[in-house]
Write an enzyme that holds these catalytic residues in place. Structure first.
Site: not given
Ligand code: CA
Length: 618
Positions: A141, A146-147, A166, A168, A333, A362
């Site tokens: 974090n 910006n959490d 949180g 980032d 994905d 994947e």
């Protein structure tokens, strides 16, 4: 005359006011938000959506002689319009007006074409690389401000294992040195795009905005900085792409352009999660539909990739991110849940613009043939070619774990690893496959190995010496542990030291525990050796049929021959190397990797239970 001028002025001001509002979030959106002049492929399809006006029947005029409106597509929802454009070779960077009018009202949007970077230097991936896989919310974090972001649905709560913690981009940038020092040449980041979901939004696979990095991670500008900082260090950037579905709070789902933008009439029907139906000669139609066209989860609507508008939206978005950031590769994905024709079109378009780009999918499947089925030029699936260079090698990963969970018989145990690699004839280039021990969806390898340190070390030795592109999940270099099982909240734990006030800071040698340092030193020792030894990266592989729980293979080129002996038995064994003379030849001595210890004789080699020995032969 003066009155006419005044009238004109008022009219122009009024017009200008409409221009001002057009394009603001919440009123009108245009996607992609901007494009580039001079792309190899001249097509561009703009999505235009007005928040209140039924613009679909409005007349469209493009005021640029080098931008041709080929077709305006209406959909069921009258507030949407899709413009199929051709950007001709002569088009210059700059802005041009797109005018929409119903005869009474006129809306003008100024659309921007940017100049392309001199040469998009995307570098792709090869077996020369080693990837570090990192969860953005769970690494560090760097900016607690910006959490939680006003206006976004979920805020941070570090006490909730399924909540946002949180982490980032600022935190990641602060610790790029850590990744670089270990010797990794690429980072695969779990997804960064906005996931503005009510809850459980940290994981990133429920995208709600395809053109914006989540503000809680730092937004687009911070992402650009991340790519730049990675490239400065010679680290390639792998972006995690999700084509099969989006988050239920996505504008395209909340405000549907047409019901057929999503499968099953945009209503939830759960997939059967079976890839086998794609190849099964006896499959029922309903099973096939339930595999590819049903939803992955209740909160993830399944895109109808057969719809041309959806197809263009998703493919252009990929091109946009590559051009915008200069990133190097995609990890795709849930690959098999997408339509194969869509995936093939995506690959073709990407390579048209970026011939050196990297892509792996994947493929969490249950057979070697199924893994290979999705890769490019595989020789047994001729109807579509995916352009997919490699896959996440679940079959090899599963086989390796089995080697330490059951004793070797005629089949089973370590024999499965031997057989797994024997299936490599299925691939055009098996060295493009991504090899891993654990990842964000499965239990950590230390837990899988029953917390046996010797077994844990052996799996790492295999990871960095077998063929392919090794990928290490963040925290595995610290022998990260968690409760038994595959609880995602636990296997995606916070990196120790990533948050202010953390008890132990594992980013530094001093901050790591003794056990963490043992694991860290072993990983970095192996990786540094791999980085300076081409034989381990691009050299040939020769394997021998396992005997008595012992599996032996070699990696070699003109420069070096490396021998790997894996004892998967719970007894000490002495391996006589005579059986390998066709490759050991004149070698009589060896250096143990990574310790550097010398062996003056390699005739008989003694290994502890579950030990793996890597030997550079001299
Ligand atoms: Ca933060």
């Amino acid at each position: 005359m003066r009155q006419t001028i005044q009238f004109l002025a008022i009219f122009l001001i009024a017009l200008f006011c409409t221009i001002q509002t057009f394009g603001q979030k919440g009123t009108t959106r245009i996607e992609p938000p901007f494009w580039w002049a001079g792309m190899e492929n001249s097509n561009l399809e703009l999505l235009i959506c007005d928040a209140s006006k039924p613009i679909s029947g409005w007349k469209v005029t493009i005021k640029n002689e080098n931008v041709i409106l080929k077709k305006a597509h209406k959909v069921d929802n009258p507030r949407y319009l899709f413009l199929e454009l051709e950007i001709k070779a002569g088009a210059k960077a700059g802005e041009f007006p797109i005018e929409l009018t119903d005869g009474k009202e006129t809306i003008i949007h100024s659309y921007q074409l940017l100049k392309r970077k001199k040469s998009p230097k995307t570098r792709g991936l090869s077996s020369n690389d080693a990837i570090y896989l990192l969860y953005p919310d769970r690494f560090s974090n760097g900016n607690p401000k910006n959490d939680s972001v006003q206006g976004m649905r979920e805020g941070a709560d570090r006490t909730n294992k399924g909540g946002r913690h949180g982490g980032d981009i600022e935190g990641i940038i602060k610790h790029l040195d850590y990744v670089e020092e270990m010797g990794f040449s690429a980072i695969w980041f779990n997804p960064f795009l906005e996931n503005d979901m009510e809850s459980y939004s940290y994981h990133g696979y429920a995208i709600t905005d395809h053109y914006n990095v989540d503000a809680r991670f730092g937004g687009n500008k911070m992402y650009l900085k991340l790519v730049e900082e990675c490239h400065k260090r010679g680290i390639k950037v792998v972006k995690d792409m999700v084509y099969n579905h989006c988050g239920i709070e996505h504008d395209l789902y909340r405000d549907l352009p047409a019901v057929n933008f999503f499968n099953n009439d945009a209503k939830f029907v759960r997939t059967n999660y079976r890839e086998s139906v794609l190849v099964d000669p006896y499959a029922s139609k309903s099973d096939l539909k339930a595999s590819v066209d049903a939803w992955f989860d209740t909160t993830m609507p399944d895109f109808n990739q057969k719809n041309d508008r959806v197809k263009a939206f998703l493919i252009q978005n990929s091109i946009w991110w590559i051009e915008y950031t200069g990133l190097d590769a995609f990890r795709i994905d849930t690959y098999f849940y997408s339509d194969l024709e869509f995936s093939a079109a995506l690959g073709k378009r990407i390579y048209q613009e970026y011939p050196n780009f990297g892509m792996f999918g994947e493929t969490w499947v249950k057979a070697h043939t199924m893994q290979a089925y999705f890769t490019q030029n595989n020789g047994f699936r001729n109807e579509v070619n995916t352009s997919l260079q490699g896959i996440t090698d679940f079959m090899l990963s599963d086989a390796l774990k089995k080697a330490y969970k059951e004793k070797m018989g005629f089949t089973g145990g370590i024999v499965d690893v031997y057989y797994a690699l024997a299936q490599d004839f299925l691939y055009e280039n098996p060295y493009q496959n991504v090899v891993f021990l654990d990842n964000h969806d499965i239990a950590r390898i230390y837990v899988e190995m029953g917390r046996n340190e010797q077994k844990f070390k052996s799996t790492l030795a295999f990871l960095f010496t077998t063929r392919g592109i090794p990928c290490l999940y963040y925290g595995t270099e610290l022998m990260m542990d968690h409760e038994d099982g595959e609880d995602h909240g636990l296997i995606r734990a916070d990196f120790p030291g990533g948050w202010k006030g953390d008890k132990n800071n594992a980013f530094t040698k001093k901050g790591r525990t003794k056990t963490q340092n043992l694991a860290y030193d072993y990983v970095t020792g192996l990786l540094k050796y791999r980085n300076k030894t081409a034989a381990l990266r691009t050299g040939k592989l020769m394997q021998f049929v396992p005997q008595d729980g012992v599996y032996v293979y070699f990696r070699y080129d003109d420069e070096k021959t490396v021998m790997v002996i894996m004892n998967t038995d719970d007894n000490r064994v002495i391996t006589n190397t005579e059986r390998f003379s066709e490759i050991t030849g004149d070698f009589s001595k060896a250096t143990v990797i990574p310790s550097g210890k010398k062996l003056s004789n390699i005739k008989n080699i003694s290994l502890a239970p579950f030990e793996t020995m890597i030997l550079e032969l001299n």
